[in-house]
Design a protein around this motif. Sequence first.
Motif, PDB file in Angstrom:
ATOM      1  N   ILE A 217       0.852  -1.186   0.000  1.00  0.00           N
ATOM      2  CA  ILE A 217       0.000   0.000   0.000  1.00  0.00           C
ATOM      3  C   ILE A 217       0.891   1.240   0.000  1.00  0.00           C
ATOM      4  CG2 ILE A 217      -1.770   1.300   1.250  1.00  0.00           C
ATOM      5  CD1 ILE A 217      -2.771  -1.397   2.357  1.00  0.00           C
ATOM      6  N   ILE A 218       0.555   2.188  -0.864  1.00  0.00           N
ATOM      7  CA  ILE A 218       1.264   3.466  -0.904  1.00  0.00           C
ATOM      8  C   ILE A 218       0.480   4.444  -0.041  1.00  0.00           C
ATOM      9  CG2 ILE A 218       2.077   5.380  -2.347  1.00  0.00           C
ATOM     10  CD1 ILE A 218       2.180   3.361  -4.694  1.00  0.00           C
ATOM     11  N   TYR A 219       1.158   4.974   0.967  1.00  0.00           N
ATOM     12  CA  TYR A 219       0.552   5.892   1.936  1.00  0.00           C
ATOM     13  C   TYR A 219       1.076   7.306   1.725  1.00  0.00           C
ATOM     14  CZ  TYR A 219      -0.347   1.547   4.499  1.00  0.00           C
ATOM     15  OH  TYR A 219      -0.747   0.286   4.881  1.00  0.00           O
ATOM     16  N   ASP A 220       0.227   8.287   1.980  1.00  0.00           N
ATOM     17  CA  ASP A 220       0.655   9.683   2.020  1.00  0.00           C
ATOM     18  C   ASP A 220       1.399   9.933   3.333  1.00  0.00           C
ATOM     19  OD1 ASP A 220      -0.608  10.217  -0.392  1.00  0.00           O
ATOM     20  OD2 ASP A 220      -2.419  11.036   0.535  1.00  0.00           O
ATOM     21  N   ASP A 221       2.146  11.010   3.376  1.00  0.00           N
ATOM     22  CA  ASP A 221       2.755  11.516   4.612  1.00  0.00           C
ATOM     23  C   ASP A 221       3.700  10.535   5.308  1.00  0.00           C
ATOM     24  OD1 ASP A 221       1.312  13.891   4.277  1.00  0.00           O
ATOM     25  OD2 ASP A 221      -0.410  13.081   5.353  1.00  0.00           O
ATOM     26  N   ALA A 222       4.719  10.092   4.572  1.00  0.00           N
ATOM     27  CA  ALA A 222       5.748   9.229   5.162  1.00  0.00           C
ATOM     28  C   ALA A 222       6.562  10.016   6.175  1.00  0.00           C
ATOM     29  CB  ALA A 222       6.656   8.695   4.059  1.00  0.00           C
ATOM     30  N   GLN A 223       7.114   9.310   7.158  1.00  0.00           N
ATOM     31  CA  GLN A 223       7.938   9.946   8.185  1.00  0.00           C
ATOM     32  C   GLN A 223       8.969   8.947   8.711  1.00  0.00           C
ATOM     33  OE1 GLN A 223       5.289  11.042  11.385  1.00  0.00           O
ATOM     34  NE2 GLN A 223       4.719   8.931  11.817  1.00  0.00           N
ATOM     35  N   ASN A 224      10.021   9.457   9.313  1.00  0.00           N
ATOM     36  CA  ASN A 224      11.036   8.650   9.994  1.00  0.00           C
ATOM     37  C   ASN A 224      11.735   7.644   9.091  1.00  0.00           C
ATOM     38  OD1 ASN A 224      10.342   9.931  12.481  1.00  0.00           O
ATOM     39  ND2 ASN A 224       8.613   8.536  12.670  1.00  0.00           N
ATOM     40  N   LEU A 225      11.841   7.955   7.814  1.00  0.00           N
ATOM     41  CA  LEU A 225      12.533   7.098   6.848  1.00  0.00           C
ATOM     42  C   LEU A 225      13.615   7.912   6.147  1.00  0.00           C
ATOM     43  CD1 LEU A 225       9.356   5.471   5.309  1.00  0.00           C
ATOM     44  CD2 LEU A 225      11.132   4.226   6.557  1.00  0.00           C
ATOM     45  N   ALA A 226      14.532   7.225   5.483  1.00  0.00           N
ATOM     46  CA  ALA A 226      15.550   7.927   4.696  1.00  0.00           C
ATOM     47  C   ALA A 226      14.849   8.844   3.695  1.00  0.00           C
ATOM     48  CB  ALA A 226      16.434   6.913   3.976  1.00  0.00           C
ATOM     49  N   LYS A 227      15.321  10.075   3.586  1.00  0.00           N
ATOM     50  CA  LYS A 227      14.684  11.054   2.685  1.00  0.00           C
ATOM     51  C   LYS A 227      14.651  10.573   1.236  1.00  0.00           C
ATOM     52  CE  LYS A 227      15.577  15.277   5.328  1.00  0.00           C
ATOM     53  NZ  LYS A 227      15.935  14.669   6.584  1.00  0.00           N
ATOM     54  N   ASN A 228      15.703   9.874   0.795  1.00  0.00           N
ATOM     55  CA  ASN A 228      15.758   9.423  -0.593  1.00  0.00           C
ATOM     56  C   ASN A 228      14.919   8.166  -0.838  1.00  0.00           C
ATOM     57  OD1 ASN A 228      17.551   7.897   0.959  1.00  0.00           O
ATOM     58  ND2 ASN A 228      19.124   7.801  -0.621  1.00  0.00           N
ATOM     59  N   LEU A 229      14.224   7.713   0.170  1.00  0.00           N
ATOM     60  CA  LEU A 229      13.314   6.569   0.031  1.00  0.00           C
ATOM     61  C   LEU A 229      11.887   7.042  -0.199  1.00  0.00           C
ATOM     62  CD1 LEU A 229      13.142   3.486   0.206  1.00  0.00           C
ATOM     63  CD2 LEU A 229      12.876   3.712   2.662  1.00  0.00           C
ATOM     64  N   ILE A 230      11.608   8.250   0.253  1.00  0.00           N
ATOM     65  CA  ILE A 230      10.260   8.810   0.171  1.00  0.00           C
ATOM     66  C   ILE A 230      10.066   9.446  -1.207  1.00  0.00           C
ATOM     67  CG2 ILE A 230       8.699  10.519   1.173  1.00  0.00           C
ATOM     68  CD1 ILE A 230      10.280  10.124   3.830  1.00  0.00           C
ATOM     69  N   ALA A 231       8.913   9.167  -1.820  1.00  0.00           N
ATOM     70  CA  ALA A 231       8.607   9.726  -3.143  1.00  0.00           C
ATOM     71  C   ALA A 231       8.490  11.246  -3.068  1.00  0.00           C
ATOM     72  CB  ALA A 231       7.303   9.115  -3.671  1.00  0.00           C
ATOM     73  N   GLU A 232       8.599  11.881  -4.231  1.00  0.00           N
ATOM     74  CA  GLU A 232       8.546  13.347  -4.298  1.00  0.00           C
ATOM     75  C   GLU A 232       7.259  13.915  -3.701  1.00  0.00           C
ATOM     76  OE1 GLU A 232       9.276  14.455  -8.365  1.00  0.00           O
ATOM     77  OE2 GLU A 232      11.349  13.770  -8.289  1.00  0.00           O
ATOM     78  N   ASP A 233       6.151  13.145  -3.786  1.00  0.00           N
ATOM     79  CA  ASP A 233       4.879  13.627  -3.237  1.00  0.00           C
ATOM     80  C   ASP A 233       4.718  13.321  -1.741  1.00  0.00           C
ATOM     81  OD1 ASP A 233       4.393  10.891  -3.210  1.00  0.00           O
ATOM     82  OD2 ASP A 233       2.601  10.993  -4.484  1.00  0.00           O
ATOM     83  N   GLY A 234       5.796  12.807  -1.117  1.00  0.00           N
ATOM     84  CA  GLY A 234       5.760  12.526   0.312  1.00  0.00           C
ATOM     85  C   GLY A 234       5.201  11.163   0.673  1.00  0.00           C
ATOM     86  N   SER A 235       4.949  10.330  -0.327  1.00  0.00           N
ATOM     87  CA  SER A 235       4.360   9.018  -0.063  1.00  0.00           C
ATOM     88  C   SER A 235       5.427   7.931   0.079  1.00  0.00           C
ATOM     89  CB  SER A 235       3.379   8.650  -1.185  1.00  0.00           C
ATOM     90  OG  SER A 235       4.072   8.475  -2.409  1.00  0.00           O
TER      91      SER A 235
END
Length: 186
Positions: free
Chosen positions: A87-105
Amino acid sequence: MQNEINKAIDVLKKGGLILYPTDTVWGIGCDATNEDAVKKIYQLKQREDSKALICLVTDDRMLKKYVKHIPEAALNIIDITDKPTTIIYDDAQNLAKNLIAEDGSIAIRIPDDDFCYDLSRRLNGAVVSTSANISGFPTPKSFKEIAPEVLKGVDYVVNLQREKICNQPSTIIKLSNSGIVKVIRK
């Protein structure tokens, strides 16, 4: 199995890459909070870092550590699905920045697999899980199909032969906080 988990955890904690059997296909993994390790995966796969990667977590409690808001529909999907589903979730946090998609998911799966569960539990965090292939090439259906450059590019190959691998990537569903549901891959 515990010996293999111990060796894999040692590599992950040092920022290394592992090649491991997941609940779907053979995957390349690293600590999902380690930006340098994530960068190594992009380099190994020769993949643009604008293309997000999948993470594995143990359960919905760990999921809450990495996603600010979990839609109720996600918990329902996790409970009822009988096929590996990311599942792709909005508003990722506490992960490597380069792992999070440009839209924050962020794409996250809770695998129904003892090795993956124990790996994430022992790491006490999310583990990157991306198919063990060079970008643009087919996903290997078995260990023997994994390209030599991938085998040489990881720091540890988990020595665990699996009968349970389904040889197909997971279904991917995007659940936005606004309630929009979109199937990305069946």
